[in-house]
Design a protein around this motif. Structure first.
Motif, mmCIF file in Angstrom:
data_model
loop_
_atom_site.group_PDB
_atom_site.id
_atom_site.type_symbol
_atom_site.label_atom_id
_atom_site.label_comp_id
_atom_site.label_asym_id
_atom_site.label_seq_id
_atom_site.Cartn_x
_atom_site.Cartn_y
_atom_site.Cartn_z
ATOM 1 N N ASP A 18 76.601 54.132 67.391
ATOM 2 C CA ASP A 18 75.546 54.605 66.448
ATOM 3 C C ASP A 18 74.301 54.851 66.535
ATOM 4 O O ASP A 18 73.649 53.672 66.876
ATOM 5 C CB ASP A 18 75.859 54.261 65.061
ATOM 6 N N ALA A 19 73.213 55.662 66.639
ATOM 7 C CA ALA A 19 72.050 55.912 66.687
ATOM 8 C C ALA A 19 71.094 56.553 66.037
ATOM 9 O O ALA A 19 71.637 57.463 65.308
ATOM 10 C CB ALA A 19 72.101 55.724 67.571
ATOM 11 N N VAL A 20 69.616 55.886 65.823
ATOM 12 C CA VAL A 20 69.144 57.043 65.023
ATOM 13 C C VAL A 20 67.461 56.660 66.030
ATOM 14 O O VAL A 20 67.320 55.838 66.650
ATOM 15 C CB VAL A 20 68.163 56.083 63.415
ATOM 16 N N LEU A 21 66.706 57.984 66.634
ATOM 17 C CA LEU A 21 65.884 58.370 67.331
ATOM 18 C C LEU A 21 65.134 58.790 66.370
ATOM 19 O O LEU A 21 64.789 58.954 65.502
ATOM 20 C CB LEU A 21 66.634 59.783 68.299
ATOM 21 N N ILE A 22 63.817 57.668 66.948
ATOM 22 C CA ILE A 22 62.308 57.476 66.319
ATOM 23 C C ILE A 22 60.797 58.341 66.894
ATOM 24 O O ILE A 22 61.166 58.371 68.020
ATOM 25 C CB ILE A 22 62.157 56.622 65.849
ATOM 26 N N ASP A 23 60.982 59.926 66.552
ATOM 27 C CA ASP A 23 60.385 61.016 67.281
ATOM 28 C C ASP A 23 60.887 61.395 68.570
ATOM 29 O O ASP A 23 61.906 60.480 69.319
ATOM 30 C CB ASP A 23 58.877 60.035 67.751
ATOM 31 N N ILE A 79 57.002 66.071 68.440
ATOM 32 C CA ILE A 79 57.894 67.045 67.113
ATOM 33 C C ILE A 79 58.986 67.761 68.526
ATOM 34 O O ILE A 79 59.820 68.684 68.357
ATOM 35 C CB ILE A 79 57.854 67.437 66.098
ATOM 36 N N TYR A 80 58.203 67.935 69.645
ATOM 37 C CA TYR A 80 58.217 69.061 70.331
ATOM 38 C C TYR A 80 59.639 69.103 71.082
ATOM 39 O O TYR A 80 60.298 70.095 71.307
ATOM 40 C CB TYR A 80 57.613 68.756 72.373
ATOM 41 N N PHE A 93 49.322 71.526 66.736
ATOM 42 C CA PHE A 93 49.153 72.111 67.691
ATOM 43 C C PHE A 93 50.044 72.883 68.608
ATOM 44 O O PHE A 93 49.989 72.689 70.162
ATOM 45 C CB PHE A 93 48.583 71.059 68.709
ATOM 46 N N LEU A 94 50.764 73.729 68.232
ATOM 47 C CA LEU A 94 51.674 74.533 68.136
ATOM 48 C C LEU A 94 51.247 75.875 68.203
ATOM 49 O O LEU A 94 51.609 76.206 66.904
ATOM 50 C CB LEU A 94 53.261 73.660 68.111
#
Length: 198
Positions: A23-28, A58-59, A87-88
């Motif tokens: 299991d994993a958590v993604l930061i950004d 966040i792209y 900036f999007l």
């Protein structure tokens, strides 16, 4: 907990995987969508934590969201659809991509990892850092020898200074995984950083 750095080639932006077993958590989730997808497919990523709303963090959110739970700060929820902050030019499609938020100082157990959210306004008014074990994921608040810019929309120099001083209360051996560039430690930044202690 194992930390895996996913570095984008274009913006020198760092995304991080916090891995516990499978299991994993993604930061950004920066702009190198292919590289992030290639790394995250090795794990069962259940959560995406976002440090602030600038596009280079966040792209890839739309591509990565799926069934993952997306969390940030309270201000993140309103900023994510504001093109002056992201900036999007078109970010309305990001509405509904977030599932909730951390309060300042709140700890959530995600994938068996206790993660504390620390509000660090200054770079933006939605900026946060995440603390897991002795690892601080600082987004664009604190870098090696530097800090984030404060001249963007909702940026504020005094708030940034106060936020960095807040981080300086952490133990000196806390490893800082910054949103750009190399890692550092709280102790090093207190002695040598942009807001070094006299």
């Amino acid at each position: 907990m194992k930390v895996i750095t996913i570095k984008s080639s274009e913006m020198d932006q760092n995304s991080y995987l916090l891995v516990n077993g499978k299991d994993a958590v993604l930061i950004d989730c920066g702009e190198d969508t292919f590289k992030i997808l290639k790394e995250t497919e090795k794990y069962n990523v259940k959560y995406i934590l976002l440090t602030h709303c600038h596009f280079d963090h966040i792209y890839s959110l739309s591509e990565l969201k799926g069934q993952k739970t997306v969390l940030g700060s309270k201000n993140f929820l309103k900023n994510i659809t504001n093109p002056k902050i992201t900036f999007l030019p078109s970010c309305e499609n990001l509405a509904g991509k977030t599932d909730g938020f951390f309060e300042d100082g709140e700890v959530k157990n995600l994938c068996g990892i206790d993660i504390k959210c620390i509000y660090t306004e200054g770079h933006t008014d939605c900026s946060v850092c995440y603390l897991a074990e002795n690892c601080l994921f600082s987004g664009d608040t604190l870098f090696f020898g530097s800090v984030g810019r404060w001249d963007f929309e909702t940026g504020d120099f005094e708030k940034l200074k106060n936020s960095v001083k807040k981080l300086y209360t952490l133990p000196d051996d806390t490893v800082v995984y910054a949103g750009h560039g190399q890692t550092t430690t709280i102790g090093y930044e207190k002695k040598n950083g942009f807001f070094k202690e006299k």
